[in-house]
Design a protein around this motif. Structure first.
Motif, PDB file in Angstrom:
ATOM      1  N   LEU A 137       0.825  -1.212   0.000  1.00  0.00           N
ATOM      2  CA  LEU A 137       0.000   0.000   0.000  1.00  0.00           C
ATOM      3  C   LEU A 137       0.857   1.259   0.000  1.00  0.00           C
ATOM      4  O   LEU A 137       0.553   2.223  -0.716  1.00  0.00           O
ATOM      5  CB  LEU A 137      -0.945  -0.011   1.199  1.00  0.00           C
ATOM      6  N   LEU A 138       1.928   1.274   0.794  1.00  0.00           N
ATOM      7  CA  LEU A 138       2.805   2.446   0.830  1.00  0.00           C
ATOM      8  C   LEU A 138       3.408   2.729  -0.539  1.00  0.00           C
ATOM      9  O   LEU A 138       3.591   3.890  -0.915  1.00  0.00           O
ATOM     10  CB  LEU A 138       3.934   2.241   1.845  1.00  0.00           C
ATOM     11  N   LEU A 139       3.714   1.669  -1.277  1.00  0.00           N
ATOM     12  CA  LEU A 139       4.353   1.820  -2.583  1.00  0.00           C
ATOM     13  C   LEU A 139       3.333   1.985  -3.708  1.00  0.00           C
ATOM     14  O   LEU A 139       3.642   1.766  -4.873  1.00  0.00           O
ATOM     15  CB  LEU A 139       5.272   0.626  -2.859  1.00  0.00           C
ATOM     16  N   GLY A 140       2.118   2.379  -3.369  1.00  0.00           N
ATOM     17  CA  GLY A 140       1.119   2.689  -4.375  1.00  0.00           C
ATOM     18  C   GLY A 140       0.423   1.471  -4.952  1.00  0.00           C
ATOM     19  O   GLY A 140      -0.005   1.493  -6.101  1.00  0.00           O
ATOM     20  N   ALA A 141       0.302   0.420  -4.167  1.00  0.00           N
ATOM     21  CA  ALA A 141      -0.372  -0.808  -4.588  1.00  0.00           C
ATOM     22  C   ALA A 141       0.248  -1.392  -5.852  1.00  0.00           C
ATOM     23  O   ALA A 141      -0.431  -1.867  -6.746  1.00  0.00           O
ATOM     24  CB  ALA A 141      -1.878  -0.570  -4.746  1.00  0.00           C
ATOM     25  N   GLU A 142       1.559  -1.324  -5.902  1.00  0.00           N
ATOM     26  CA  GLU A 142       2.320  -1.908  -7.003  1.00  0.00           C
ATOM     27  C   GLU A 142       2.950  -3.206  -6.518  1.00  0.00           C
ATOM     28  O   GLU A 142       3.925  -3.186  -5.762  1.00  0.00           O
ATOM     29  CB  GLU A 142       3.399  -0.926  -7.489  1.00  0.00           C
ATOM     30  N   GLN A 143       2.379  -4.330  -6.928  1.00  0.00           N
ATOM     31  CA  GLN A 143       2.845  -5.626  -6.451  1.00  0.00           C
ATOM     32  C   GLN A 143       4.305  -5.876  -6.796  1.00  0.00           C
ATOM     33  O   GLN A 143       5.084  -6.328  -5.954  1.00  0.00           O
ATOM     34  CB  GLN A 143       1.983  -6.744  -7.034  1.00  0.00           C
ATOM     35  N   GLU A 144       4.704  -5.567  -8.015  1.00  0.00           N
ATOM     36  CA  GLU A 144       6.086  -5.811  -8.429  1.00  0.00           C
ATOM     37  C   GLU A 144       7.062  -4.983  -7.601  1.00  0.00           C
ATOM     38  O   GLU A 144       8.119  -5.480  -7.190  1.00  0.00           O
ATOM     39  CB  GLU A 144       6.251  -5.496  -9.919  1.00  0.00           C
ATOM     40  N   GLU A 145       6.702  -3.738  -7.314  1.00  0.00           N
ATOM     41  CA  GLU A 145       7.594  -2.881  -6.532  1.00  0.00           C
ATOM     42  C   GLU A 145       7.703  -3.358  -5.080  1.00  0.00           C
ATOM     43  O   GLU A 145       8.791  -3.387  -4.505  1.00  0.00           O
ATOM     44  CB  GLU A 145       7.114  -1.425  -6.570  1.00  0.00           C
ATOM     45  N   ALA A 146       6.575  -3.773  -4.491  1.00  0.00           N
ATOM     46  CA  ALA A 146       6.608  -4.290  -3.118  1.00  0.00           C
ATOM     47  C   ALA A 146       7.438  -5.571  -3.054  1.00  0.00           C
ATOM     48  O   ALA A 146       8.268  -5.739  -2.147  1.00  0.00           O
ATOM     49  CB  ALA A 146       5.190  -4.548  -2.614  1.00  0.00           C
ATOM     50  N   THR A 147       7.241  -6.452  -4.015  1.00  0.00           N
ATOM     51  CA  THR A 147       7.998  -7.704  -4.042  1.00  0.00           C
ATOM     52  C   THR A 147       9.480  -7.434  -4.237  1.00  0.00           C
ATOM     53  O   THR A 147      10.325  -8.020  -3.557  1.00  0.00           O
ATOM     54  CB  THR A 147       7.459  -8.629  -5.154  1.00  0.00           C
ATOM     55  N   SER A 148       9.820  -6.537  -5.142  1.00  0.00           N
ATOM     56  CA  SER A 148      11.219  -6.197  -5.393  1.00  0.00           C
ATOM     57  C   SER A 148      11.858  -5.582  -4.151  1.00  0.00           C
ATOM     58  O   SER A 148      12.981  -5.926  -3.778  1.00  0.00           O
ATOM     59  CB  SER A 148      11.319  -5.241  -6.576  1.00  0.00           C
ATOM     60  N   PHE A 149      11.140  -4.675  -3.496  1.00  0.00           N
ATOM     61  CA  PHE A 149      11.665  -4.030  -2.298  1.00  0.00           C
ATOM     62  C   PHE A 149      11.970  -5.070  -1.228  1.00  0.00           C
ATOM     63  O   PHE A 149      13.040  -5.071  -0.624  1.00  0.00           O
ATOM     64  CB  PHE A 149      10.657  -2.991  -1.771  1.00  0.00           C
ATOM     65  N   LEU A 150      11.035  -5.978  -0.996  1.00  0.00           N
ATOM     66  CA  LEU A 150      11.245  -7.003   0.032  1.00  0.00           C
ATOM     67  C   LEU A 150      12.298  -8.027  -0.389  1.00  0.00           C
ATOM     68  O   LEU A 150      13.037  -8.534   0.453  1.00  0.00           O
ATOM     69  CB  LEU A 150       9.929  -7.685   0.385  1.00  0.00           C
ATOM     70  N   ALA A 151      12.391  -8.311  -1.679  1.00  0.00           N
ATOM     71  CA  ALA A 151      13.430  -9.239  -2.139  1.00  0.00           C
ATOM     72  C   ALA A 151      14.814  -8.650  -1.878  1.00  0.00           C
ATOM     73  O   ALA A 151      15.710  -9.346  -1.374  1.00  0.00           O
ATOM     74  CB  ALA A 151      13.242  -9.544  -3.627  1.00  0.00           C
ATOM     75  N   TYR A 152      14.993  -7.387  -2.208  1.00  0.00           N
ATOM     76  CA  TYR A 152      16.267  -6.734  -1.899  1.00  0.00           C
ATOM     77  C   TYR A 152      16.489  -6.679  -0.390  1.00  0.00           C
ATOM     78  O   TYR A 152      17.605  -6.869   0.086  1.00  0.00           O
ATOM     79  CB  TYR A 152      16.326  -5.330  -2.488  1.00  0.00           C
ATOM     80  N   GLY A 153      15.428  -6.436   0.362  1.00  0.00           N
ATOM     81  CA  GLY A 153      15.547  -6.407   1.814  1.00  0.00           C
ATOM     82  C   GLY A 153      16.021  -7.748   2.364  1.00  0.00           C
ATOM     83  O   GLY A 153      16.872  -7.796   3.254  1.00  0.00           O
ATOM     84  N   MET A 154      15.502  -8.826   1.825  1.00  0.00           N
ATOM     85  CA  MET A 154      15.932 -10.152   2.285  1.00  0.00           C
ATOM     86  C   MET A 154      17.391 -10.400   1.917  1.00  0.00           C
ATOM     87  O   MET A 154      18.147 -10.977   2.704  1.00  0.00           O
ATOM     88  CB  MET A 154      15.036 -11.246   1.705  1.00  0.00           C
ATOM     89  N   LEU A 155      17.797  -9.973   0.742  1.00  0.00           N
ATOM     90  CA  LEU A 155      19.203 -10.121   0.357  1.00  0.00           C
ATOM     91  C   LEU A 155      20.084  -9.288   1.291  1.00  0.00           C
ATOM     92  O   LEU A 155      21.135  -9.753   1.744  1.00  0.00           O
ATOM     93  CB  LEU A 155      19.418  -9.700  -1.097  1.00  0.00           C
ATOM     94  N   ILE A 156      19.644  -8.090   1.611  1.00  0.00           N
ATOM     95  CA  ILE A 156      20.376  -7.248   2.553  1.00  0.00           C
ATOM     96  C   ILE A 156      20.470  -7.948   3.909  1.00  0.00           C
ATOM     97  O   ILE A 156      21.529  -7.966   4.538  1.00  0.00           O
ATOM     98  CB  ILE A 156      19.702  -5.864   2.686  1.00  0.00           C
ATOM     99  N   ASN A 157      19.369  -8.546   4.355  1.00  0.00           N
ATOM    100  CA  ASN A 157      19.382  -9.282   5.632  1.00  0.00           C
ATOM    101  C   ASN A 157      20.453 -10.362   5.628  1.00  0.00           C
ATOM    102  O   ASN A 157      21.212 -10.503   6.585  1.00  0.00           O
ATOM    103  CB  ASN A 157      18.028  -9.938   5.898  1.00  0.00           C
ATOM    104  N   VAL A 158      20.493 -11.138   4.561  1.00  0.00           N
ATOM    105  CA  VAL A 158      21.445 -12.239   4.485  1.00  0.00           C
ATOM    106  C   VAL A 158      22.880 -11.700   4.465  1.00  0.00           C
ATOM    107  O   VAL A 158      23.732 -12.155   5.231  1.00  0.00           O
ATOM    108  CB  VAL A 158      21.181 -13.130   3.250  1.00  0.00           C
ATOM    109  N   LEU A 159      23.160 -10.724   3.612  1.00  0.00           N
ATOM    110  CA  LEU A 159      24.516 -10.192   3.507  1.00  0.00           C
ATOM    111  C   LEU A 159      24.963  -9.524   4.807  1.00  0.00           C
ATOM    112  O   LEU A 159      26.090  -9.729   5.259  1.00  0.00           O
ATOM    113  CB  LEU A 159      24.616  -9.211   2.340  1.00  0.00           C
ATOM    114  N   ALA A 160      24.066  -8.753   5.417  1.00  0.00           N
ATOM    115  CA  ALA A 160      24.417  -8.075   6.670  1.00  0.00           C
ATOM    116  C   ALA A 160      24.609  -9.085   7.798  1.00  0.00           C
ATOM    117  O   ALA A 160      25.560  -8.974   8.581  1.00  0.00           O
ATOM    118  CB  ALA A 160      23.335  -7.061   7.036  1.00  0.00           C
TER     119      ALA A 160
END
Length: 181
Positions: A137-160
């Motif tokens: 919802l914050l990202l304007g109800a854009e499913q691809e953008e929300a998924t991409s944001f969280l996918a990068y977030g998970m990669l950041i979690n793993v690397l960090a």
């Protein structure tokens, strides 16, 4: 201290202890000692270790959602995406227990699922889905953008969580994570 204040201090202590030692590696005795209460008192506040872990995990997810909501206030588009990314980066740097708690949460749910306990992860899946919904919802109800944001977030979690320093080559390409679709 009231029971509610003690309960809050138990949740904070549990986040720190579970973040460092995981579900199986953390004893309720350790959490009780950190808070300065007896184990019997701890079990008056929570019915058991699993309830403490669930409360700590849910707090971690709720705090993360709150960071995103606050960062998003009054923003949209690329400015919003950048603000959300910066807010998450600050959260990881300022409160590394939140990152480690997230990783421990995923590991504990996976272990429970592998052992046939599907109920354990249900509340945590609901909490994670709520975070996805909020970002969506914050990202304007854009499913691809929300998924991409969280996918990068998970990669950041793993690397960090693996301890890769900021200048390491594995971080190259992260400018793509902040581009708006």
């Amino acid at each position: 201290m009231s029971a509610e204040e003690r309960r809050e201090s138990v949740v904070r202590a549990a986040v720190a202890e579970f973040a460092r030692s995981g579900y199986n590696g953390t004893s309720t005795e350790t959490i009780a000692k950190r808070v300065g209460v007896s184990q019997p008192y701890l079990f008056r506040l929570f019915p058991g270790k699993q309830a403490i872990f669930l409360a700590a995990s849910e707090r971690c997810l709720a705090d993360t959602r709150q960071v995103f909501t606050k960062a998003a206030e009054g923003l949209e588009g690329e400015e919003l995406s950048q603000a959300l990314a910066r807010a998450y980066q600050r959260l990881i740097v300022d409160d590394p227990d939140k990152l480690l708690m997230q990783m421990q949460m995923y590991a504990a749910v996976a272990a429970a699922e592998a052992a046939g306990d599907h109920e354990f992860g249900e509340r945590l899946r609901l909490g994670w889905a709520a975070m996805w919904d909020e970002l969506y919802l914050l990202l304007g109800a854009e499913q691809e953008e929300a998924t991409s944001f969280l996918a990068y977030g998970m990669l950041i979690n793993v690397l960090a969580s693996m301890g890769f320093p900021a200048g390491h080559r594995v971080w190259s390409g992260f400018h793509l994570a902040t581009r708006s679709s």
